[in-house]
Design an enzyme around this catalytic site. Structure first.
Site, PDB file in Angstrom:
ATOM      1  N   ASN A 219      -0.775   3.924   7.245  1.00 43.74           N
ATOM      2  CA  ASN A 219      -0.441   4.037   5.818  1.00 43.74           C
ATOM      3  C   ASN A 219      -1.291   5.119   5.148  1.00 43.74           C
ATOM      4  O   ASN A 219      -2.487   4.945   4.920  1.00 43.74           O
ATOM      5  CB  ASN A 219      -0.685   2.657   5.172  1.00 43.74           C
ATOM      6  CG  ASN A 219      -0.276   2.618   3.718  1.00 43.74           C
ATOM      7  OD1 ASN A 219      -0.300   3.628   3.025  1.00 43.74           O
ATOM      8  ND2 ASN A 219       0.080   1.432   3.251  1.00 43.74           N
TER       9      ASN A 219
ATOM     10  N   LYS B 251      -7.072   3.102  -9.292  1.00 43.52           N
ATOM     11  CA  LYS B 251      -6.931   2.029  -8.296  1.00 43.52           C
ATOM     12  C   LYS B 251      -8.079   2.066  -7.277  1.00 43.52           C
ATOM     13  O   LYS B 251      -8.621   1.029  -6.905  1.00 43.52           O
ATOM     14  CB  LYS B 251      -5.576   2.153  -7.591  1.00 43.52           C
ATOM     15  CG  LYS B 251      -5.289   0.970  -6.686  1.00 43.52           C
ATOM     16  CD  LYS B 251      -3.998   1.096  -5.900  1.00 43.52           C
ATOM     17  CE  LYS B 251      -3.905  -0.038  -4.886  1.00 43.52           C
ATOM     18  NZ  LYS B 251      -2.900   0.203  -3.857  1.00 43.52           N
TER      19      LYS B 251
ATOM     20  N   ASP C  62      -6.814  -5.407   6.474  1.00 44.50           N
ATOM     21  CA  ASP C  62      -5.585  -6.167   6.290  1.00 44.50           C
ATOM     22  C   ASP C  62      -5.587  -6.698   4.869  1.00 44.50           C
ATOM     23  O   ASP C  62      -6.605  -7.215   4.413  1.00 44.50           O
ATOM     24  CB  ASP C  62      -5.511  -7.316   7.295  1.00 44.50           C
ATOM     25  CG  ASP C  62      -4.071  -7.649   7.588  1.00 44.50           C
ATOM     26  OD1 ASP C  62      -3.418  -6.867   8.290  1.00 44.50           O
ATOM     27  OD2 ASP C  62      -3.579  -8.673   7.068  1.00 44.50           O
TER      28      ASP C  62
ATOM     29  N   THR D 259      -4.903   2.868  10.579  1.00 44.20           N
ATOM     30  CA  THR D 259      -3.730   2.514   9.767  1.00 44.20           C
ATOM     31  C   THR D 259      -2.681   3.617   9.892  1.00 44.20           C
ATOM     32  O   THR D 259      -3.010   4.767  10.169  1.00 44.20           O
ATOM     33  CB  THR D 259      -4.110   2.335   8.275  1.00 44.20           C
ATOM     34  OG1 THR D 259      -2.942   1.957   7.534  1.00 44.20           O
ATOM     35  CG2 THR D 259      -4.666   3.602   7.657  1.00 44.20           C
TER      36      THR D 259
ATOM     37  N   PHE E  58       1.825   2.150  -3.462  1.00 39.70           N
ATOM     38  CA  PHE E  58       2.752   1.674  -2.428  1.00 39.70           C
ATOM     39  C   PHE E  58       2.920   0.162  -2.571  1.00 39.70           C
ATOM     40  O   PHE E  58       2.260  -0.481  -3.392  1.00 39.70           O
ATOM     41  CB  PHE E  58       2.227   2.035  -1.027  1.00 39.70           C
ATOM     42  CG  PHE E  58       0.982   1.296  -0.639  1.00 39.70           C
ATOM     43  CD1 PHE E  58      -0.259   1.736  -1.072  1.00 39.70           C
ATOM     44  CD2 PHE E  58       1.028   0.150   0.160  1.00 39.70           C
ATOM     45  CE1 PHE E  58      -1.425   1.058  -0.721  1.00 39.70           C
ATOM     46  CE2 PHE E  58      -0.129  -0.539   0.519  1.00 39.70           C
ATOM     47  CZ  PHE E  58      -1.356  -0.069   0.069  1.00 39.70           C
TER      48      PHE E  58
HETATM   49  P1  IMP Z   1      -1.193  -4.547   5.278  1.00 34.34           P
HETATM   50  O1  IMP Z   1      -0.791  -5.468   6.394  1.00 34.34           O
HETATM   51  O2  IMP Z   1      -2.660  -4.566   5.005  1.00 34.34           O
HETATM   52  O3  IMP Z   1      -0.680  -3.163   5.439  1.00 34.34           O
HETATM   53  O4  IMP Z   1      -0.561  -5.097   3.943  1.00 34.34           O
HETATM   54  C1  IMP Z   1       0.565  -5.946   3.915  1.00 34.34           C
HETATM   55  C2  IMP Z   1       1.453  -5.647   2.754  1.00 34.34           C
HETATM   56  O5  IMP Z   1       0.767  -6.013   1.558  1.00 34.34           O
HETATM   57  C3  IMP Z   1       1.830  -4.188   2.594  1.00 34.34           C
HETATM   58  O6  IMP Z   1       3.008  -3.903   3.274  1.00 34.34           O
HETATM   59  C4  IMP Z   1       2.042  -4.078   1.097  1.00 34.34           C
HETATM   60  O7  IMP Z   1       3.366  -4.438   0.783  1.00 34.34           O
HETATM   61  C5  IMP Z   1       1.099  -5.124   0.551  1.00 34.34           C
HETATM   62  N1  IMP Z   1      -0.139  -4.474   0.101  1.00 34.34           N
HETATM   63  C6  IMP Z   1      -1.329  -4.452   0.718  1.00 34.34           C
HETATM   64  N2  IMP Z   1      -2.217  -3.758  -0.016  1.00 34.34           N
HETATM   65  C7  IMP Z   1      -1.560  -3.330  -1.086  1.00 34.34           C
HETATM   66  C8  IMP Z   1      -1.930  -2.540  -2.197  1.00 34.34           C
HETATM   67  O8  IMP Z   1      -3.067  -2.054  -2.340  1.00 34.34           O
HETATM   68  N3  IMP Z   1      -0.976  -2.329  -3.106  1.00 34.34           N
HETATM   69  C9  IMP Z   1       0.281  -2.815  -2.998  1.00 34.34           C
HETATM   70  N4  IMP Z   1       0.686  -3.536  -1.983  1.00 34.34           N
HETATM   71  C10 IMP Z   1      -0.233  -3.794  -1.028  1.00 34.34           C
END
Ligand code: IMP
Length: 189
Positions: A12, A167, A69, A10, A144
């Site tokens: 992130n 969290k 994801d 990731t 986030f």
């Molecule tokens: P990702 O593709 O797993 O990174 O997640 C897609 C989107 O979902 C991210 O850009 C966040 O906006 C939202 N998201 C995923 N997990 C979280 C979380 O734990 N808290 C808040 N937003 C999340």
């Protein structure tokens, strides 16, 4: 023999910190894996994570590779943004979700995380869900993404107000990681 740290694919940093806190409770260390993951389009988060993990299997260090994801599913929006959460966050953002729910009483939503692990040629996927509601306005500075507008059931504060310590114990990601931890710790070294 000591278990190798797991490698989370990731960009992130929040996800890495959350995973380190959750898996730290199981004595498992986490490192960020600087690999690019394949992002296929699908309505199914597990399929997205599985496809990405499959494409990276065997390419990283000799450690479990984790691909995750996640998405926010809002009931009154029929599950939107769901698998499109990243795009929705970058386009309409937190304010856009709040506008779509303007005047709406049913604010039920859930976060889901799909987590696929690849280790020694074996691929295993886990998922975690946390139910909650969408707040009336953004609150809090932690976390986030949609954290400032998500209130997990059993709490009155948003994820952003609760902070990473709480969290990382109750979130969708924490639940998927806990299932992974059981799997990983059941494997002989
Ligand atoms: P990702 O593709 O797993 O990174 O997640 C897609 C989107 O979902 C991210 O850009 C966040 O906006 C939202 N998201 C995923 N997990 C979280 C979380 O734990 N808290 C808040 N937003 C999340």
């Amino acid at each position: 023999m000591e278990r190798p740290p797991v490698c989370l694919v990731t960009g992130n940093e929040h996800k890495v910190r959350e995973a380190a806190m959750t898996l730290g409770r199981y004595g498992i260390r986490v490192e960020r894996c600087p690999m690019r993951k394949l992002e296929v389009q699908s309505d199914d988060l597990v399929e997205i994570a599985r496809t990405a993990a499959e494409s990276l299997c065997g390419r990283g260090p000799d450690a479990p590779l984790l691909v995750e994801d996640a998405g926010l599913f809002v009931r009154r929006l029929r599950g939107f943004p769901g698998p499109y959460s990243d795009f929705a966050y970058r386009t309409i953002g937190v304010e856009g979700i709040l506008r779509l729910l303007d005047g709406v009483e049913d604010r039920a939503a859930y976060f889901m995380a799909a987590l696929c692990a690849c280790w020694r040629g074996e691929l295993a996927c886990f998922s975690g869900v946390v139910e909650g509601t969408i707040a009336l306005e953004p609150r809090g500075t932690g976390g986030f993404g949609f954290d400032p507008i998500f209130v997990p059931d059993g709490h009155t504060a948003t994820f952003a107000e609760l902070g990473e310590d709480v969290k990382s114990a109750i979130s969708h990601r924490a639940r998927a990681l806990a299932a992974f931890a059981e799997w990983f710790l059941s494997k002989e070294l």
